[in-house]
Enzyme design. Structure first.
Site, PDB file in Angstrom:
ATOM      1  N   ASP A 295       0.838  -1.239   0.377  1.00  0.00           N
ATOM      2  CA  ASP A 295       0.384   0.137  -0.062  1.00  0.00           C
ATOM      3  C   ASP A 295       0.388   1.031   0.063  1.00  0.00           C
ATOM      4  O   ASP A 295       2.005   0.809   0.443  1.00  0.00           O
ATOM      5  CB  ASP A 295      -1.133  -0.160   1.178  1.00  0.00           C
TER       6      ASP A 295
ATOM      7  N   ASP B 133      -0.155   4.898   0.711  1.00  0.00           N
ATOM      8  CA  ASP B 133      -0.607   6.272   1.810  1.00  0.00           C
ATOM      9  C   ASP B 133      -0.706   6.022   2.881  1.00  0.00           C
ATOM     10  O   ASP B 133      -1.327   4.559   3.556  1.00  0.00           O
ATOM     11  CB  ASP B 133      -1.719   6.423   1.812  1.00  0.00           C
TER      12      ASP B 133
END
Length: 302
Positions: free
Chosen positions: A92, A94
């Protein structure tokens, strides 16, 4: 037959020298529970150590770790020794590879930070359906000029400590690396290049006349898309599940985390943490290298 396992302890700088005593105490606890333990193997002096063992089921080994009541500042991973060095890595972006949520920072420029951040928090906690929450937040960005995205990247996007070292070390060891995000291509493209990922996938914001329309291209890259990307890459590379690794922090990362051979939650929301095989609660992203058995001298520094 019980397979050989390994318990890895990793301390951040706040743990000081106490990890050596903790490692010895845990090895002794595993032995008392019936394990046959190898001598502790220090991956980094006084900071990261492997305790390989056999003859003890995972459930019993986990009980030993829980009973040890590890102090704050120490992360751990308990896993099979076989296939611990992965060949496919999905991450991922953020609040994982970077320290911020890009959509919240854009909302700050649009004058809706408080509203958007509240939705982001609920979505990452799994309290809202991701697609609906995503569309609602993007709509609040309508009219924001394209240059605001560049300002967010230049002024606010910062790599999480250890991100570049993690990816470059894994690439140097033949691992295929992918950045998969529910965020935006404007940022993932740039973070991919800065960190060194092979590829990135995310959502594309739509512009008209140099300003955001408040709409993103469909389909939205959500939790299902992250999972599908993991499975597609695994089959493309002809890899077994055990040879894959995924890391994230929010509810939309859970399917990917659960499907990977080793799924790791990074400074994560409660639901993501509960779904993961291991949690990094204290350390930086190089902790993930130690979990795979890399030694400090093998790190490829940024």
């Amino acid at each position: 037959m019980i397979q050989k396992s390994v318990l890895t302890l990793v301390a951040d700088h706040t743990a000081g020298s106490t990890i050596r005593n903790i490692a010895e105490d845990l090895a002794a606890a595993l032995k008392r529970a019936g394990a046959r333990c190898d001598a502790p193997d220090w991956l980094a002096a006084d900071q990261a150590v492997d305790i390989a063992f056999s003859g003890l089921e995972t459930k019993a080994a986990n009980a030993c770790v829980r009973d040890a009541d590890l102090p704050a500042g120490i992360d751990y991973c308990l896993q099979p020794l076989a296939d611990r060095r992965k060949k496919l890595f999905l991450a991922d972006m953020d609040s994982t590879i970077i320290t911020v949520e890009c959509i919240d920072e854009l909302a700050d420029f649009a004058g809706f930070r408080e509203e958007v951040s509240a939705i982001t928090e609920r979505a990452m906690n799994g309290e809202l359906e991701f697609n609906e929450a995503f569309r609602a937040r993007v709509a609040m960005l309508k009219g924001l000029k394209e240059e605001a995205l560049q300002r967010v990247f230049d002024e606010r996007v910062r790599l999480t400590p250890g991100a570049a070292t993690l990816v470059r070390t894994m690439r140097a060891n033949g691992v295929y690396t992918a950045l998969v995000s529910g965020g935006f291509t404007f940022f993932t493209n740039r973070v991919r290049d800065e960190v060194g990922f092979h590829m990135d996938m995310s959502n594309e914001l739509l512009f008209e006349g140099g300003a955001l329309t408040g709409i993103a291209a469909e389909p939205i890259l959500n939790s299902t898309a992250k999972l599908n990307t993991l499975e597609a890459l695994r089959h493309e590379k002809n890899l077994r599940r055990e040879e894959t690794l995924a890391i994230g922090d929010g509810a939309n990362d859970i399917p990917m985390i659960e499907a990977a051979g080793l799924g790791v939650a990074f400074h994560a929301k409660e639901k993501a943490a509960a779904a993961a095989d291991a949690n990094i609660r204290y350390g930086d992203l190089t902790t993930l290298l130690y979990f795979q058995g890399y030694r400090r001298e093998e790190f490829v520094e940024a």
